[in-house]
Design an enzyme around this catalytic site. Structure first.
Site, short mmCIF file in Angstrom:
data_model
loop_
_atom_site.label_atom_id
_atom_site.label_comp_id
_atom_site.label_asym_id
_atom_site.label_seq_id
_atom_site.Cartn_x
_atom_site.Cartn_y
_atom_site.Cartn_z
N LEU A 147 -2.70 -6.15 -0.98
CA LEU A 147 -1.84 -5.96 -2.15
C LEU A 147 -0.38 -6.20 -1.78
O LEU A 147 0.37 -6.79 -2.55
CB LEU A 147 -2.03 -4.56 -2.73
CG LEU A 147 -3.44 -4.19 -3.18
CD1 LEU A 147 -3.41 -2.92 -4.02
CD2 LEU A 147 -4.11 -5.31 -3.95
N ASP B 222 5.02 -2.47 8.23
CA ASP B 222 3.61 -2.16 8.48
C ASP B 222 3.50 -1.79 9.95
O ASP B 222 4.54 -1.64 10.63
CB ASP B 222 2.72 -3.37 8.13
CG ASP B 222 1.36 -2.94 7.59
OD1 ASP B 222 0.63 -2.27 8.35
OD2 ASP B 222 1.03 -3.26 6.44
N ASP C 262 5.43 3.10 12.11
CA ASP C 262 4.21 3.90 11.96
C ASP C 262 4.50 5.02 10.98
O ASP C 262 5.41 5.84 11.19
CB ASP C 262 3.81 4.47 13.32
CG ASP C 262 2.46 5.19 13.29
OD1 ASP C 262 2.05 5.65 12.21
OD2 ASP C 262 1.83 5.30 14.35
N GLY D 246 1.66 1.60 2.03
CA GLY D 246 1.06 1.71 3.35
C GLY D 246 0.15 2.91 3.47
O GLY D 246 0.49 4.01 3.01
N SER E 180 -4.26 6.19 -6.64
CA SER E 180 -5.57 5.58 -6.83
C SER E 180 -6.41 6.36 -7.83
O SER E 180 -6.24 7.57 -8.00
CB SER E 180 -6.31 5.53 -5.49
OG SER E 180 -7.65 5.12 -5.65
N HIS F 226 -9.15 7.20 -7.22
CA HIS F 226 -9.95 8.12 -6.41
C HIS F 226 -9.36 9.53 -6.36
O HIS F 226 -10.03 10.45 -5.90
CB HIS F 226 -10.16 7.54 -5.02
CG HIS F 226 -10.87 6.22 -5.06
ND1 HIS F 226 -12.15 6.08 -5.58
CD2 HIS F 226 -10.48 4.97 -4.71
CE1 HIS F 226 -12.51 4.82 -5.52
NE2 HIS F 226 -11.51 4.12 -4.99
N TYR G 269 -9.96 10.21 1.23
CA TYR G 269 -8.97 9.22 0.80
C TYR G 269 -8.36 9.64 -0.54
O TYR G 269 -7.14 9.63 -0.73
CB TYR G 269 -9.63 7.85 0.69
CG TYR G 269 -8.79 6.77 0.08
CD1 TYR G 269 -7.78 6.15 0.81
CD2 TYR G 269 -9.00 6.35 -1.23
CE1 TYR G 269 -7.00 5.14 0.25
CE2 TYR G 269 -8.23 5.35 -1.79
CZ TYR G 269 -7.24 4.74 -1.05
OH TYR G 269 -6.47 3.75 -1.61
N SER H 122 -8.98 -0.95 -9.54
CA SER H 122 -9.50 -1.90 -8.56
C SER H 122 -8.74 -3.21 -8.67
O SER H 122 -8.88 -3.94 -9.64
CB SER H 122 -11.01 -2.14 -8.74
OG SER H 122 -11.31 -2.62 -10.03
N ARG I 43 -18.67 -2.75 -12.72
CA ARG I 43 -17.61 -1.74 -12.79
C ARG I 43 -16.25 -2.41 -12.94
O ARG I 43 -15.41 -1.95 -13.73
CB ARG I 43 -17.63 -0.87 -11.53
CG ARG I 43 -16.48 0.14 -11.45
CD ARG I 43 -16.59 1.03 -10.22
NE ARG I 43 -15.47 1.96 -10.12
CZ ARG I 43 -14.37 1.75 -9.43
NH1 ARG I 43 -14.23 0.62 -8.71
NH2 ARG I 43 -13.41 2.65 -9.40
#
Length: 279
Positions: free
Chosen positions: A13, A32, A50, A71, A110, A112, A135, A164, A172
């Site tokens: 992404l 990153d 990091d 990230g 997300s 999720h 997650y 998604s 889905r």
């Protein structure tokens, strides 16, 4: 803006965000954990950092106006692996943003975070947290962190609950698809909105079968243009019969709702790696 920071720039992404974001600011700092991301766009530079190391993130955000935080480990994993980049990393981003006086954090949340809600419920942006994985739990933490930093410290944030964002390869995805073009529009609106306070918005295209209600976030000006229905004939013709006992088919989190905690969700999904390269 003078300086905009993008974390997760080496991810799929992130690869689609780098060029358009470089046009919104005098300097785009892409970041990153990889050593190098190759060729850069005009106005872009790369700074390795990091997320789990506060000093690195504090240095990364120095002088920035905003940060687009994409990230993280982008899959389910054991909690011990999620903890550093996804949870501690989120804290480091918000704390460093506060210390440096950034105006806003734009965060890749997300579906999720609310993935265990039944798909028979067309949930809105005010749906209570109901994570489907470690997650997703980390996404809940970051959303609550953003609320805390707005309420106590006045740091704005926009939490993009992406459904998604990948090529449509499943039934889905006919409802959950977010095209790359709509992703760019979504992030751009989150950056350019005059006021956001702490906001949640679903990242999903204008699909006929969209399973969530985004009306509560209309103020952001996000008006998706793409529709996954163009893929429906081929996808449905190849699909297996529906199984109402399968959590992957009955919960908003899809396959992530059915896997065991700590196990990869991407391993049971057909996600095509179409990472964009700089031409």
């Amino acid at each position: 803006m003078k300086k905009l920071v993008l974390t997760g720039a080496a991810g799929r992404l992130g690869s689609y965000l780098r060029e358009p974001l470089s046009k919104l600011t005098e300097e785009l700092v892409s970041s990153d954990i990889v050593e190098d991301i190759g060729k850069l766009y005009p106005g872009e530079r790369y700074q390795r950092a990091d997320l789990a190391e506060f000093a690195a993130i504090e240095a990364l955000l120095e002088g920035a106006d905003m940060v687009v935080h994409f990230g993280a480990i982008g899959d389910e994993a054991p909690f011990e692996q999620i903890l550093g980049p996804n949870i501690v990393g989120a804290y480091n981003i918000w704390e460093a943003a506060h210390r440096h006086g950034l105006r806003r954090v734009v965060y890749a949340s997300s579906i999720h975070a609310v993935g265990m809600h039944p798909k028979t419920e067309r949930i809105g942006i005010d749906a209570p947290h109901r994570p489907d994985t470690f997650y997703g739990l980390a996404k809940c933490f970051a959303e609550d962190l953003g609320r805390l930093y707005w309420d106590k410290r006045g740091l704005e944030s926009v939490h993009l609950r992406i459904l998604s964002c990948a090529q449509v390869t499943s039934t889905r995805a006919l409802g959950t698809w977010l095209s790359y073009e709509d992703l760019v529009q979504l992030v751009t609106r989150a950056i350019e909105a005059p006021v956001t306070e702490c906001s949640v918005i679903y990242g999903v295209s204008d699909n006929d079968r969209v399973p969530v209600d985004n009306s509560g976030a209309q103020f952001l000006g996000f008006r998706p243009k793409d529709n996954a229905e163009m893929f429906a004939t081929d996808i449905l013709a190849a699909a297996e019969p529906a199984d109402p006992g399968d959590l992957a088919q009955t919960r908003h989190g899809g396959p992530f709702a059915a896997i065991a905690l700590g196990n990869s969700g991407l391993a049971v999904m057909d996600v095509i790696d179409d990472t964009k390269s700089v031409e």
